[in-house]
Design a protein around this motif. Structure first.
Motif, PDB file in Angstrom:
ATOM      1  N   SER A 192     -10.207   1.999  83.520  1.00 46.90           N
ATOM      2  CA  SER A 192     -11.576   2.237  83.073  1.00 46.90           C
ATOM      3  C   SER A 192     -11.799   1.775  81.642  1.00 46.90           C
ATOM      4  N   THR A 193     -13.075   1.687  81.279  1.00 44.91           N
ATOM      5  CA  THR A 193     -13.479   1.427  79.899  1.00 44.91           C
ATOM      6  C   THR A 193     -14.752   2.211  79.630  1.00 44.91           C
ATOM      7  N   ALA A 194     -15.047   2.441  78.361  1.00 40.81           N
ATOM      8  CA  ALA A 194     -16.219   3.231  77.998  1.00 40.81           C
ATOM      9  C   ALA A 194     -16.995   2.533  76.890  1.00 40.81           C
ATOM     10  N   TYR A 195     -18.313   2.439  77.096  1.00 42.07           N
ATOM     11  CA  TYR A 195     -19.221   1.950  76.063  1.00 42.07           C
ATOM     12  C   TYR A 195     -19.861   3.156  75.397  1.00 42.07           C
ATOM     13  N   ALA A 196     -19.844   3.198  74.062  1.00 41.85           N
ATOM     14  CA  ALA A 196     -20.410   4.317  73.318  1.00 41.85           C
ATOM     15  C   ALA A 196     -21.600   3.845  72.492  1.00 41.85           C
ATOM     16  N   SER A 197     -22.654   4.660  72.462  1.00 41.34           N
ATOM     17  CA  SER A 197     -23.866   4.319  71.727  1.00 41.34           C
ATOM     18  C   SER A 197     -23.627   4.407  70.216  1.00 41.34           C
ATOM     19  N   ASP A 198     -24.584   3.882  69.436  1.00 37.98           N
ATOM     20  CA  ASP A 198     -24.496   3.953  67.976  1.00 37.98           C
ATOM     21  C   ASP A 198     -24.353   5.394  67.500  1.00 37.98           C
ATOM     22  N   ASP A 199     -25.169   6.303  68.079  1.00 39.12           N
ATOM     23  CA  ASP A 199     -25.111   7.712  67.665  1.00 39.12           C
ATOM     24  C   ASP A 199     -23.755   8.333  67.975  1.00 39.12           C
ATOM     25  N   TYR A 200     -23.193   8.002  69.113  1.00 40.12           N
ATOM     26  CA  TYR A 200     -21.874   8.530  69.459  1.00 40.12           C
ATOM     27  C   TYR A 200     -20.835   8.046  68.459  1.00 40.12           C
ATOM     28  N   MET A 201     -20.836   6.753  68.175  1.00 38.46           N
ATOM     29  CA  MET A 201     -19.855   6.195  67.246  1.00 38.46           C
ATOM     30  C   MET A 201     -20.040   6.750  65.843  1.00 38.46           C
ATOM     31  N   ASP A 202     -21.308   6.941  65.415  1.00 37.96           N
ATOM     32  CA  ASP A 202     -21.557   7.550  64.110  1.00 37.96           C
ATOM     33  C   ASP A 202     -20.990   8.960  64.048  1.00 37.96           C
ATOM     34  N   THR A 203     -21.212   9.719  65.132  1.00 38.02           N
ATOM     35  CA  THR A 203     -20.774  11.111  65.166  1.00 38.02           C
ATOM     36  C   THR A 203     -19.260  11.240  65.120  1.00 38.02           C
ATOM     37  N   TYR A 204     -18.556  10.409  65.889  1.00 36.44           N
ATOM     38  CA  TYR A 204     -17.120  10.596  66.068  1.00 36.44           C
ATOM     39  C   TYR A 204     -16.232   9.639  65.273  1.00 36.44           C
ATOM     40  N   PHE A 205     -16.770   8.524  64.778  1.00 37.03           N
ATOM     41  CA  PHE A 205     -15.904   7.558  64.107  1.00 37.03           C
ATOM     42  C   PHE A 205     -16.380   7.104  62.730  1.00 37.03           C
ATOM     43  N   SER A 206     -17.640   7.347  62.379  1.00 38.77           N
ATOM     44  CA  SER A 206     -18.109   6.969  61.046  1.00 38.77           C
ATOM     45  C   SER A 206     -17.659   7.995  60.010  1.00 38.77           C
ATOM     46  N   VAL A 207     -17.488   7.548  58.789  1.00 32.79           N
ATOM     47  CA  VAL A 207     -17.189   8.410  57.642  1.00 32.79           C
ATOM     48  C   VAL A 207     -18.185   8.057  56.541  1.00 32.79           C
ATOM     49  N   THR A 208     -19.080   8.976  56.224  1.00 33.79           N
ATOM     50  CA  THR A 208     -20.088   8.725  55.197  1.00 33.79           C
ATOM     51  C   THR A 208     -19.435   8.769  53.818  1.00 33.79           C
ATOM     52  N   PRO A 209     -20.101   8.188  52.801  1.00 33.10           N
ATOM     53  CA  PRO A 209     -19.568   8.296  51.438  1.00 33.10           C
ATOM     54  C   PRO A 209     -19.355   9.745  51.001  1.00 33.10           C
ATOM     55  N   ALA A 210     -20.275  10.644  51.402  1.00 35.85           N
ATOM     56  CA  ALA A 210     -20.117  12.063  51.044  1.00 35.85           C
ATOM     57  C   ALA A 210     -18.886  12.661  51.714  1.00 35.85           C
ATOM     58  N   GLN A 211     -18.655  12.319  52.991  1.00 35.59           N
ATOM     59  CA  GLN A 211     -17.466  12.814  53.687  1.00 35.59           C
ATOM     60  C   GLN A 211     -16.192  12.252  53.057  1.00 35.59           C
ATOM     61  N   ALA A 212     -16.232  10.982  52.683  1.00 37.88           N
ATOM     62  CA  ALA A 212     -15.067  10.367  52.049  1.00 37.88           C
ATOM     63  C   ALA A 212     -14.731  11.065  50.733  1.00 37.88           C
ATOM     64  N   ALA A 213     -15.778  11.430  49.987  1.00 40.07           N
ATOM     65  CA  ALA A 213     -15.559  12.088  48.697  1.00 40.07           C
ATOM     66  C   ALA A 213     -14.966  13.475  48.864  1.00 40.07           C
ATOM     67  N   SER A 214     -15.320  14.160  49.948  1.00 41.31           N
ATOM     68  CA  SER A 214     -14.815  15.520  50.173  1.00 41.31           C
ATOM     69  C   SER A 214     -13.535  15.546  50.994  1.00 41.31           C
ATOM     70  N   SER A 215     -13.102  14.415  51.477  1.00 42.84           N
ATOM     71  CA  SER A 215     -11.913  14.339  52.326  1.00 42.84           C
ATOM     72  C   SER A 215     -10.656  14.671  51.537  1.00 42.84           C
ATOM     73  N   VAL A 216      -9.853  15.587  52.065  1.00 42.55           N
ATOM     74  CA  VAL A 216      -8.580  15.948  51.434  1.00 42.55           C
ATOM     75  C   VAL A 216      -7.599  14.784  51.498  1.00 42.55           C
ATOM     76  N   ALA A 217      -7.672  14.011  52.595  1.00 44.53           N
ATOM     77  CA  ALA A 217      -6.747  12.894  52.792  1.00 44.53           C
ATOM     78  C   ALA A 217      -7.196  11.620  52.086  1.00 44.53           C
ATOM     79  N   GLY A 218      -8.380  11.646  51.446  1.00 42.52           N
ATOM     80  CA  GLY A 218      -8.875  10.467  50.751  1.00 42.52           C
ATOM     81  C   GLY A 218      -9.321   9.353  51.686  1.00 42.52           C
ATOM     82  N   LEU A 219     -10.039   9.713  52.753  1.00 45.99           N
ATOM     83  CA  LEU A 219     -10.508   8.719  53.715  1.00 45.99           C
ATOM     84  C   LEU A 219     -11.476   7.734  53.065  1.00 45.99           C
ATOM     85  N   ALA A 220     -11.444   6.509  53.550  1.00 43.63           N
ATOM     86  CA  ALA A 220     -12.386   5.495  53.082  1.00 43.63           C
ATOM     87  C   ALA A 220     -13.681   5.595  53.878  1.00 43.63           C
TER      88      ALA A 220
END
Length: 286
Positions: A192-220
């Motif tokens: 199988s394969t799965a296509y994910a919408s923009d909103d799905y990818m934003d929710t589960y795989f995007s990292v905003t600048p604010a999230q990056a700044a608060s990330s303990v691991a220093g995510l980009a």
């Protein structure tokens, strides 16, 4: 299993009850119940009740290299004339993808799906600590497929409708084969394969600048766009211990691709899963 999950599962299966009733009518056909000798001999409805439990192991979130075990109960009717295992109408692809075939005609089938997603907790893994939670919730959708024994193809639409605001949707496409190994053991292999919408990818795989700044691991920071997110291979086995008891096992592998693989929250592109379950049929079994 948490109360929240139990309520969500109850809601999901109750949402399928109308479809189940329609399918029961279709299973009995045009012959009135009082005139059906098979039903008269059974002294009741032309189905049994399957009850049991399942336990799955899977990554704590998509892209994680850490795992968790989740258990849940399942109850459904097995209609007269269905084959072994989960029967001809119910298909369990995972906790977030339980399908029910309302229509079955000359190899074609169509119906709703429902399930539950746990979302993501920032405390689930060190890599995502500090970026906030993604709420879990009820999954609903529908699917259509075609079977040309022993092969099958299908496509499904699934969307989270509670919990997280606008978590997007997925479109899943699969092909596979059902094979009877012995008179007790059946196997299903699915690619199988799965296509994910923009909103799905934003929710589960995007990292905003604010999230990056608060990330303990220093995510980009990372901006994930919609697209195909994985390819997967799954094997499922049903072994009939007795006429009424069935053991189920499954193993699966998924490879994240595209923006899902490149995200800064993805610790591993290789995602493994597996599960075991046991069901028992009460009432009618043939």
């Amino acid at each position: 299993m948490t109360m929240k999950l139990a309520v969500a599962l109850a809601t999901a299966f109750s949402g399928l009850s109308a479809s189940i009733a329609l399918a029961a009518d279709a299973t009995m056909g045009a012959v009135p119940m009082g005139q059906d000798p098979v039903i008269q001999e059974s002294g009741g409805l032309p189905f049994g009740i399957v009850a049991g439990g399942y336990a799955f192991i899977s990554p704590v979130y998509e892209g994680s290299d850490e795992y968790r075990v989740v258990g849940f109960p399942i109850v459904y009717p097995r209609f007269y004339g269905d084959g072994p295992g989960l029967g001809d109408r119910f298909t369990l692809r995972g906790l977030d993808d339980v399908r029910f075939a309302v229509i079955q005609h000359q190899g074609f089938e169509f119906g709703p799906l429902a399930g539950y997603t746990f979302g993501r907790d920032q405390d689930d893994a060190d890599l995502i600590n500090g970026i906030g939670d993604v709420d879990g919730g009820l999954i609903v959708g529908g699917y259509a497929g075609y079977k040309f024994e022993p092969f099958f193809i299908d496509a499904a639409f699934a969307k989270q409708v509670t919990g997280q605001d606008d978590a997007g949707y997925q479109i899943k496409v699969a092909a596979g084969v059902d094979h009877t190994i012995t008179d007790r053991l059946d196997m299903t292999a699915t690619l199988s394969t799965a296509y994910a919408s923009d909103d799905y990818m934003d929710t589960y795989f995007s990292v905003t600048p604010a999230q990056a700044a608060s990330s303990v691991a220093g995510l980009a920071p990372y901006d994930a766009d919609g697209g195909f997110k994985n390819v997967a291979l799954d094997l499922a086995f049903d072994y009939r211990l007795t006429e009424r008891a069935t053991f189920t096992g499954s193993v699966g592998y998924s490879r994240l691709i595209g923006d899902a693989a490149d995200s800064s929250i993805t610790a591993s592109e290789n995602q493994f899963r597996g599960g075991v379950g046991l069901t028992y049929t009460f009432g009618r079994i043939q």
